[in-house]
Design an enzyme around this catalytic site. Structure first.
Site, short mmCIF file in Angstrom:
data_model
loop_
_atom_site.label_atom_id
_atom_site.label_comp_id
_atom_site.label_asym_id
_atom_site.label_seq_id
_atom_site.Cartn_x
_atom_site.Cartn_y
_atom_site.Cartn_z
N HIS A 128 47.33 6.87 8.93
CA HIS A 128 46.53 7.33 10.08
C HIS A 128 47.26 7.13 11.40
O HIS A 128 46.94 7.78 12.38
CB HIS A 128 45.12 6.72 10.07
N ASP B 164 46.80 4.15 2.67
CA ASP B 164 46.98 4.44 4.10
C ASP B 164 48.35 3.95 4.60
O ASP B 164 48.44 2.98 5.35
CB ASP B 164 45.84 3.77 4.87
N SER C 56 46.65 -1.85 13.01
CA SER C 56 46.93 -0.88 11.97
C SER C 56 48.42 -0.78 11.76
O SER C 56 49.17 -0.64 12.72
CB SER C 56 46.40 0.49 12.35
#
Ligand code: ARG
Ligand code: GLU
Length: 718
Positions: free
Chosen positions: A89, A225, A653
């Protein structure tokens, strides 16, 4: 999206009695330069290496292996030849830009077969932190609290500029000086910026975005991810702009990868760039977030996302154009829902009030009268700011949430340009630059989609109270007979901004005499009325409160440090600077079970060809059916995601999740629903970070992507 099934699921989580297992969560995101003070505890919990290996003054620490990715995410070096891991992402907008209808990497993924196939990502940068220095002394010396806030800010700004100049060593080095502990400390981060970054592996959505919004912010999870990129440098290993002759960058440090797997209780660290937390808010401020800010954002975005969703599900082209912005709008939208529920369920306002009562008792006899009135002052100013804050949130989410209105900001630049004494040749030149900068907007913009959003958000804005709605907007609405459709037709059929053709024609031909075309533009009019109202009528009133709140926040944090050393704030709020969090691998009890690891077995049955986010690529299903897991199998399946008790937030992230030896065991990508309140209040009973197990990453690279050549660069430890 916000359907009843989802609602039931949310409330379901909280009605479960939680059996708390042994929890060793450790609240906090610590500055690497101060990590020595945590060493004893970290060792007790399982750290095996000296903390000096994480960060040291000589510049040889593992901080050199962590990168700030694209300005907002984290990534990490995993090979001596500049390979980095981050999240899918985090690389998503680049995956989207590189895709076309014929070569759709979102759907099919991208796996470079050799270095020559790696794809440049224009605009993408990564930064590496070389050193952290305490500059509090210089920045805050001789600044009395009685100084007006604006004056104080001016002096600090000037000192920051001076110091930044003094630090500037060469063209590749940058310094970033920021406040910590509400301005009680200042630190300089010295970093280097690399601009030639290329895509190496970008898994298809069916792996990298599996579960998408439905699963986002939730556990259990089966998301791959991750993405792999490579940093390039010039012949001397220095940062350089993209050039085909650039060489893979040789990092000062990279993370070895441990492939033995994780067990419950294992020590873990997350090393990265958490963006923003507000851990030291008063009860009044939590109240404002929980009852004003979050609800407005959730409502406005629900309207917009429902509309986008209908278009995106029915049309692949629209999906391709809107995928990236939809993901980012939906991400906050869902997190705030979790945050509000967490704050409610845990009665965080009450917990804060109790802390405040204790504080008041401590300062009752203080000779410093100021301390006794801190909280009263905060209360008055926060409550006084509520309606201004609400008005700003409504205009930001409901009016600037309409793409055409937001994009109309460009007209201000053009008007500014027309007002200068620039020659026509200079004007034309500047207009061409503006035209170029708008190309990115138009590439992913569909006026008919936006018009529907307009028709949803305008009535929502107009129905708010008198103070929120700009007076001129009330007037305009009545001109269109309070009919949002009529109004939208006039905007979308006539505005320059809603048609790239009209806009480009205008920019090609415009002269300084063309201000009137802009002043009469129906999208600009809306933009102008709302932003001027905010700027002239609301912001000045808010500033009266917020200046006082800033001073009081700073004093409150300082007073807590002074009166209550045992409970003093041990770590500063996140501010996009490098931090280390630590905790343990730990399950969480939910209705799905009490576990810390998910596997491919749990993913495969969720395949649903009818629903985008649950469509599993055939090739993965084939590998699964053949049990072709290679060396990545464990108990006849492949581990996918695990959870641990590290305190993380947005910006973490892509962060490396490390074991006690400083080896990579996972890539951080999310938190669990019950714990999203951790930006405001961390509770070890509910908060978990979610990571992709590094064995899943390697399995996808080697078995799914047939890109085993990359594994040869990495250091795999057992
Ligand atoms: N919640 C994660 C984070 O805050 C993942 C977001 C990306 N996924 C998505 N469906 N939007 O960034
Ligand atoms: N997904 C988040 C990010 O983009 C990290 C999850 C969190 O907020 O903890 O940074």
């Amino acid at each position: 999206m916000w359907n009843s099934k989802f609602t039931a699921l949310l409330f379901g989580f909280f009605s479960l009695p939680l059996t708390l297992t042994t929890l060793c969560a450790k609240e906090g995101m610590y500055q690497p330069s101060k990590i020595k003070s945590r060493e004893a505890e970290m060792k007790r919990m399982g750290l095996k290496i000296p903390v000096e290996q994480l960060y040291n003054e000589n510049g040889t620490g593992l901080n050199n292996a962590v990168v700030l990715f694209g300005g907002g995410c984290t990534g990490e070096f995993v090979s001596p030849q500049g390979l980095i891991f981050t999240n899918h992402h985090c690389a998503y907008s680049y995956g989207q830009s590189l895709s076309t209808k014929e070569q759709n990497y979102l759907e099919n993924g991208f796996f470079a077969k050799s270095r020559a196939e790696e794809l440049p990502c224009p605009g993408l940068t990564v930064q590496v932190v070389r050193k952290l220095e305490d500059v509090t002394g210089y920045i805050t010396s001789n600044l009395a609290d009685t100084l007006p806030e604006a004056e104080r800010n001016r002096i600090i700004k000037e000192r920051i500029e001076n110091l930044t100049r003094a630090y500037h060593r060469n063209q590749h080095t940058e310094v970033d000086i920021r406040p910590f502990y509400e301005g009680n400390e200042y630190w300089a981060t010295i970093k280097e910026t690399y601009k030639d970054v290329r895509m190496v592996i970008f898994p298809p959505d069916g792996i990298g975005k599996f579960g998408a919004d439905t699963d986002n912010w939730m556990w259990p999870r089966e998301s791959g991810d991750f993405a792999v990129l490579r940093v390039y440098a010039d012949a001397n290993n220095n940062p350089a702009d993209y050039h085909p002759d650039n060489k893979p960058y040789r990092p000062v440090k990279y993370f070895p990868i441990n492939i033995s797997g994780v067990k419950e209780g294992d020590f873990t660290m997350v090393y990265g760039f958490p963006g923003r937390t507000t851990q030291y808010l008063s009860s009044f401020q939590v109240d404002q977030v929980q009852h004003i800010i979050d609800p407005i954002r959730i409502q406005a975005r629900t309207i917009k996302l429902d509309i986008w969703d209908k278009y995106m599900r029915n049309d692949k082209d629209i999906f391709l154009k809107y995928a990236s912005k939809q993901a980012s709008v939906a991400n906050g939208w869902k997190k705030w829902q979790g945050e509000v529920l967490g704050l409610q369920q845990n009665n965080v306002i009450r917990i804060k009030e109790q802390q405040e009562e204790r504080f008041m008792a401590q300062v009752a006899n203080s000779p410093d009268a100021g301390d006794r009135f801190l909280l009263t002052g905060l209360e008055a100013n926060v409550k006084g700011s509520n309606r201004h804050v609400a008005a700003i949130e409504y205009s930001r989410e409901a009016i600037l949430g309409i793409e055409a209105i937001q994009a109309s900001a460009v007209f201000n630049n053009i008007l500014g340009l027309f007002r200068t004494d620039a020659s026509q040749a200079q004007v034309t030149d500047s207009l061409q630059k503006i035209k170029k900068s708008l190309a990115g907007f138009y590439k992913n913009y569909l006026p008919h989609v936006d018009q529907t959003v307009f028709e949803g958000l305008i009535p929502y804005y107009m129905q708010q109270n008198d103070y929120v709605v700009a007076p001129q907007m009330k007037y305009l609405y009545s001109v269109y007979g309070r009919d949002a459709h009529k109004w939208s037709n006039s905007v979308y059929n006539n505005s320059l901004i809603t048609s790239s053709q009209r806009m480009y024609d205008f920019l090609d031909k415009a002269t300084k005499a063309d201000s009137f075309a802009i002043l009469g533009d129906p999208a600009y009019k809306l933009y102008y009325e709302v932003t001027s109202y905010v700027k002239n009528d609301i912001t000045p009133r808010l500033t009266v409160n917020s200046d006082k709140i800033n001073v009081l926040n700073r004093q409150y944090v300082r007073a807590q440090m002074k009166y209550n050393p045992a409970r003093k704030p041990l770590y500063p709020d996140a501010n996009s600077t490098l931090r280390i969090a630590y905790g343990n691998v730990a399950p969480i009890a939910q209705k799905e079970g009490n576990f810390f690891l998910t596997t491919l077995d749990m993913k495969i049955p969720r395949h649903n060809p009818e629903v985008d986010e649950f469509r599993i690529p055939q090739r993965l299903t084939d590998l699964y059916n053949r049990k072709d897991f290679g060396r990545w199998q464990q108990n006849n399946t492949v581990p996918v995601n695990f959870i641990a008790t590290n305190h993380t937030t947005g910006g973490n992230s892509g962060s490396p999740v490390l074991n006690g030896k400083g080896e990579l065991i996972g890539i951080n990508f999310d938190r669990i629903w019950q714990g999203t309140m951790s930006d405001i209040y961390f509770d070890e009973g509910f908060c978990r970070n979610i990571a992709v197990d590094v064995r899943y990453v390697l399995f996808i690279i080697e078995k799914y992507g047939q890109a085993g050549w990359l594994l040869k660069e990495m250091k795999l430890n057992k």
